[in-house]
Scaffold this active site. Structure first.
Site, PDB file in Angstrom:
ATOM      1  N   GLU A 147      27.505  18.952  40.613  1.00 41.74           N
ATOM      2  CA  GLU A 147      27.984  17.889  41.516  1.00 41.74           C
ATOM      3  C   GLU A 147      28.842  16.922  40.682  1.00 41.74           C
ATOM      4  O   GLU A 147      28.511  16.631  39.525  1.00 41.74           O
ATOM      5  CB  GLU A 147      26.729  17.165  42.055  1.00 41.74           C
ATOM      6  CG  GLU A 147      26.983  15.977  42.946  1.00 41.74           C
ATOM      7  CD  GLU A 147      25.650  15.295  43.329  1.00 41.74           C
ATOM      8  OE1 GLU A 147      24.609  15.539  42.665  1.00 41.74           O
ATOM      9  OE2 GLU A 147      25.654  14.507  44.301  1.00 41.74           O
TER      10      GLU A 147
ATOM     11  N   LYS B  64      28.789  16.305  51.257  1.00 37.59           N
ATOM     12  CA  LYS B  64      27.330  16.156  51.138  1.00 37.59           C
ATOM     13  C   LYS B  64      26.725  15.418  52.337  1.00 37.59           C
ATOM     14  O   LYS B  64      27.144  14.301  52.663  1.00 37.59           O
ATOM     15  CB  LYS B  64      27.005  15.411  49.838  1.00 37.59           C
ATOM     16  CG  LYS B  64      25.532  15.332  49.482  1.00 37.59           C
ATOM     17  CD  LYS B  64      25.347  14.654  48.114  1.00 37.59           C
ATOM     18  CE  LYS B  64      23.922  14.659  47.633  1.00 37.59           C
ATOM     19  NZ  LYS B  64      23.779  14.030  46.295  1.00 37.59           N
TER      20      LYS B  64
ATOM     21  N   CYS C 237      23.065  18.982  45.722  1.00 39.52           N
ATOM     22  CA  CYS C 237      21.924  18.278  45.135  1.00 39.52           C
ATOM     23  C   CYS C 237      20.845  17.894  46.144  1.00 39.52           C
ATOM     24  O   CYS C 237      20.151  18.744  46.656  1.00 39.52           O
ATOM     25  CB  CYS C 237      22.415  17.077  44.331  1.00 39.52           C
ATOM     26  SG  CYS C 237      21.211  16.588  43.064  1.00 39.52           S
TER      27      CYS C 237
HETATM   28  C1  ACM Z   1      21.350  13.777  43.752  1.00 32.09           C
HETATM   29  O1  ACM Z   1      21.477  14.095  44.930  1.00 32.09           O
HETATM   30  N1  ACM Z   1      22.394  13.693  42.949  1.00 32.09           N
HETATM   31  C2  ACM Z   1      20.021  13.499  43.184  1.00 32.09           C
END
Ligand code: ACM
Length: 263
Positions: A38, A109, A142
């Site tokens: 990420e 995301k 993530c």
């Molecule tokens: C995250 O979502 N970077 C912990």
């Protein structure tokens, strides 16, 4: 096919350095799919909206995506990579998929973690799966792992492998991904970063490494160290993720009791 990840520590804010470093390392590897962490090109701990503005790029016209497209075409490799996206006045914690055919798509995301909520808008793409010659690839980023609906939705949409760019700080994810893979019968490639960041007056973040590749039966095919740069890989048969029958009586998708699940 060979699936891999690069676990490394980006230098915050130095996009050119990070992208060039990654390309140098993966140039010496052969794989069909490579997953990068990420926000691999910028680092993670933003401390102002100004920084987010300065370091975000349009997709696919920005520097980072263009470099990945070129590399994917030259090396005939699919790459899933996290980066900060600018779209007009909005910013997203996004991931792109590139391949031999060029730019394939972007995922934004869905579940923002902690102070990401200060910098980014919640993703509006929904969970996306791309049908490619090496198999159906879905992406989540993530903290999306914390919500089982993310992997489930990708699997229901036909993903055989989940590319999972990450910057993990909590310890739970590597073990939890074993369950995500078992319950959806998919492969996953979690590419995490290593190192620490402490910027401005923020608390220090320590990233946990332990990037991994997991099979549809929950076997950890490869798990990286907590603190070392590494190109990790595994040979996989993507068709192992196709059959959702557990036995002659149970199919993990057909047996879902949607009539009993509250939304
Ligand atoms: C995250 O979502 N970077 C912990």
């Amino acid at each position: 096919m060979k699936a891999g990840f690069l676990q490394f520590a980006p230098v915050f804010g130095d996009i050119r350095h990070n992208v060039e470093r990654v390309i140098k390392v993966i140039s010496s590897q052969k794989a069909d799919l490579i997953v990068l962490p990420e926000l691999f090109n910028t680092g993670y701990q933003f401390i102002s909206k100004h920084e987010v503005k300065e370091l975000s790029e349009e997709i696919p016209s920005g520097f980072t995506t263009q470099k990945l497209i070129k590399f994917s075409k030259n090396e005939s490799v699919y790459i899933a990579a996290g980066l900060s996206e600018r779209d007009g006045d909005l910013f997203y914690n996004s991931a792109v998929l590139t391949g031999p055919e060029g730019f394939i798509g972007v995922y934004r995301k869905s579940h923002l973690f902690f102070e990401e909520k200060l910098w980014f808008s919640p993703g509006d793409t929904g969970f996306r799966v791309w049908d490619t010659p090496i198999g159906n690839i879905g992406i989540m980023i993530c903290f999306d792992w914390f919500f089982p609906e993310s992997a489930r939705t990708l699997a229901l949409k036909g993903a055989r492998i989940i590319a999972h760019p990450s910057n993990l700080v909590l310890p739970y994810c590597p073990d939890a991904m074993v369950t995500r893979c078992i319950e959806n019968r998919v492969f996953s490639v979690t590419a995490n970063r290593i190192g620490r960041e402490q910027r401005g007056d923020k608390d220090m973040l320590k990233f946990i490494g332990t990037s991994e590749i997991v099979s549809p039966k929950g076997k950890i095919l490869h798990r990286a160290s907590r603190d070392k740069e590494e190109f990790g890989h595994a040979e996989i048969n993507i068709n192992d993720a196709k059959n959702k029958d557990l036995n002659p009586f149970n199919n993990i998708f057909d047996d879902r009791r949607e009539d009993l699940y509250d939304h």
